[in-house]
Structure formats: C-alpha cells, structure tokens
Enzyme design. Structure first.
Site, PDB file in Angstrom:
ATOM      1  N   ASP A 100       3.903  23.385  10.697  1.00 44.75           N
ATOM      2  CA  ASP A 100       3.517  24.046  11.944  1.00 44.75           C
ATOM      3  C   ASP A 100       3.978  25.502  11.890  1.00 44.75           C
ATOM      4  OD1 ASP A 100       2.834  22.856  15.057  1.00 44.75           O
ATOM      5  OD2 ASP A 100       3.633  24.889  14.870  1.00 44.75           O
ATOM      6  N   ASN A 106      -0.684  15.202  21.096  1.00 44.85           N
ATOM      7  CA  ASN A 106      -1.096  15.720  22.395  1.00 44.85           C
ATOM      8  C   ASN A 106      -2.614  15.577  22.518  1.00 44.85           C
ATOM      9  OD1 ASN A 106       1.536  16.546  23.107  1.00 44.85           O
ATOM     10  ND2 ASN A 106       1.308  18.418  21.910  1.00 44.85           N
ATOM     11  N   GLN A 150      -2.772  19.611  24.954  1.00 45.83           N
ATOM     12  CA  GLN A 150      -3.304  19.906  23.619  1.00 45.83           C
ATOM     13  C   GLN A 150      -3.770  21.350  23.580  1.00 45.83           C
ATOM     14  OE1 GLN A 150      -6.532  17.306  22.500  1.00 45.83           O
ATOM     15  NE2 GLN A 150      -6.605  18.069  20.396  1.00 45.83           N
ATOM     16  N   VAL A 156      -4.753  22.929  20.299  1.00 46.80           N
ATOM     17  CA  VAL A 156      -5.771  23.022  19.244  1.00 46.80           C
ATOM     18  C   VAL A 156      -6.605  21.747  19.295  1.00 46.80           C
ATOM     19  CG1 VAL A 156      -6.195  23.213  16.771  1.00 46.80           C
ATOM     20  CG2 VAL A 156      -4.297  24.483  17.807  1.00 46.80           C
ATOM     21  N   HIS A 204      -4.439  16.189  15.680  1.00 50.56           N
ATOM     22  CA  HIS A 204      -3.308  16.410  14.777  1.00 50.56           C
ATOM     23  C   HIS A 204      -2.113  15.592  15.232  1.00 50.56           C
ATOM     24  CE1 HIS A 204      -3.405  19.556  17.855  1.00 50.56           C
ATOM     25  NE2 HIS A 204      -2.082  19.499  17.865  1.00 50.56           N
ATOM     26  N   ILE A 205      -1.364  15.125  14.254  1.00 47.28           N
ATOM     27  CA  ILE A 205      -0.137  14.371  14.509  1.00 47.28           C
ATOM     28  C   ILE A 205       1.034  15.296  14.203  1.00 47.28           C
ATOM     29  CG2 ILE A 205       1.229  12.345  13.865  1.00 47.28           C
ATOM     30  CD1 ILE A 205      -1.347  11.058  12.801  1.00 47.28           C
ATOM     31  N   HIS A 206       1.879  15.556  15.201  1.00 48.14           N
ATOM     32  CA  HIS A 206       3.105  16.322  14.964  1.00 48.14           C
ATOM     33  C   HIS A 206       4.158  15.383  14.373  1.00 48.14           C
ATOM     34  CE1 HIS A 206       2.222  19.955  17.513  1.00 48.14           C
ATOM     35  NE2 HIS A 206       1.433  19.102  18.141  1.00 48.14           N
TER      36      HIS A 206
HETATM   37  P1  5GP Z   1      -0.914  21.098  20.225  1.00 43.80           P
HETATM   38  O1  5GP Z   1      -0.270  21.719  21.438  1.00 43.80           O
HETATM   39  O2  5GP Z   1      -2.405  21.319  20.202  1.00 43.80           O
HETATM   40  O3  5GP Z   1      -0.508  19.670  20.032  1.00 43.80           O
HETATM   41  O4  5GP Z   1      -0.263  21.840  19.018  1.00 43.80           O
HETATM   42  C1  5GP Z   1      -0.918  22.747  18.185  1.00 43.80           C
HETATM   43  C2  5GP Z   1       0.098  23.189  17.160  1.00 43.80           C
HETATM   44  O5  5GP Z   1      -0.574  23.896  16.149  1.00 43.80           O
HETATM   45  C3  5GP Z   1       1.189  24.102  17.720  1.00 43.80           C
HETATM   46  O6  5GP Z   1       2.452  23.516  17.489  1.00 43.80           O
HETATM   47  C4  5GP Z   1       0.998  25.401  16.943  1.00 43.80           C
HETATM   48  O7  5GP Z   1       2.218  26.020  16.616  1.00 43.80           O
HETATM   49  C5  5GP Z   1       0.230  24.949  15.707  1.00 43.80           C
HETATM   50  N1  5GP Z   1      -0.679  25.971  15.177  1.00 43.80           N
HETATM   51  C6  5GP Z   1      -1.607  26.670  15.886  1.00 43.80           C
HETATM   52  N2  5GP Z   1      -2.276  27.514  15.077  1.00 43.80           N
HETATM   53  C7  5GP Z   1      -1.770  27.314  13.822  1.00 43.80           C
HETATM   54  C8  5GP Z   1      -2.072  27.900  12.557  1.00 43.80           C
HETATM   55  O8  5GP Z   1      -2.935  28.767  12.399  1.00 43.80           O
HETATM   56  N3  5GP Z   1      -1.356  27.453  11.492  1.00 43.80           N
HETATM   57  C9  5GP Z   1      -0.389  26.492  11.620  1.00 43.80           C
HETATM   58  N4  5GP Z   1       0.258  26.134  10.498  1.00 43.80           N
HETATM   59  N5  5GP Z   1      -0.082  25.920  12.805  1.00 43.80           N
HETATM   60  C10 5GP Z   1      -0.763  26.331  13.900  1.00 43.80           C
END
Ligand code: 5GP
Ligand code: ZN
Length: 122
Positions: free
Chosen positions: A33, A89, A96, A98, A102-104
C-alpha cells in the site's frame, strides 16, 4: 474508455503504473500500500476488474478463495509471522476509496490496535 484505462488498480495490474510487488500470478497481484497504516501493509487484488464484494458475488468463489488462501503465506513472507489483519472495504458505507476489489493485509512485529489501524480516513 475501458475499465482498465480509468481504474488505477487495473493499471497497476497491467504494469502501467509502478507498484512495489509482493506476489503475482495469472489471476492476482499483491503489492505494498502506498500509504501504509501498519508496519506491514499490502493489498491483494484480482487482475480482473471486480468493483467489490457486491460485484464479486458467489460466482467468483474460486478467485476469492485463491486470494484469501494466499494471504497467510504472503503475510508470513512479508514478516507477519505472528498474526495479521484482513480488511475489505466495500462501497460508501465501507469507506472504499478505490473501486477495484482489494484485500488489505496488515501486520507487524507488535500487535495492532484493538480496532485499528485500519485504512479509514476521516
Ligand atoms: P480503500 O479505502 O479503497 O480500501 O483503500 C485503498 C488503498 O489503496 C488505500 O490504502 C491507498 O493508500 C491505496 N492506494 C491508492 N492508490 C494507490 C496507488 O497508486 N498505489 C498503491 N500502492 N496503493 C494505492
Ligand atoms: Zn480495475
């Protein structure tokens, strides 16, 4: 414009945007991330564009199972040898950001907070 043009994680999966790769095969990709909220924090994504778990549905059980099934091995390889946290998320209420599933995976040498850190931005 196709989904892959407008979706940042499709572009990462296609190698058009660089990422710090953890693992890759024909179905999935794992990468760190960009804004880690734990000492170890990476994301597992399907290469196929799925918006979130609403979109994935039961028809994607094999793909979802594979991503979950790889989580422990990848977490261990990244140094989370004594436990880790999994967060997905989904949508507005799930905060959410993105809209490509995706799985964190979050971990570290020390226990995480009881509810966090979690990738929630106020
Ligand atoms: P969400 O809130 O959608 O579950 O989390 C999206 C995650 O994607 C965030 O933790 C953010 O830091 C990560 N993220 C967003 N854009 C990029 C990117 O361009 N590259 C990487 N490696 N992570 C990203
Ligand atoms: Zn996508």
């Amino acid at each position: 414009m196709s989904q892959s043009d407008s979706c940042i994680f499709c572009r990462i999966a296609a190698g058009e945007i660089p990422s710090k790769k953890v693992y890759e095969d024909e179905d999935m990709l794992a990468f760190h991330d960009i804004h880690p909220v734990a000492p170890i924090h990476f994301l597992i994504i399907p290469k196929k564009h799925l918006v979130n778990l609403y979109d994935a549905d039961i028809k994607e059980q094999a793909l979802l199972g594979k991503m979950m099934g790889m989580a422990g091995q990848l977490a261990r390889e990244q140094g989370s040898v004594d436990g880790f946290r999994v967060v997905i998320n989904n949508g507005r209420v799930g905060r959410q950001e993105v809209y490509h599933l995706h799985i964190h995976i979050m971990g570290g040498p020390e226990p995480l907070g009881s509810r966090g850190p979690a990738p929630l931005k106020e």
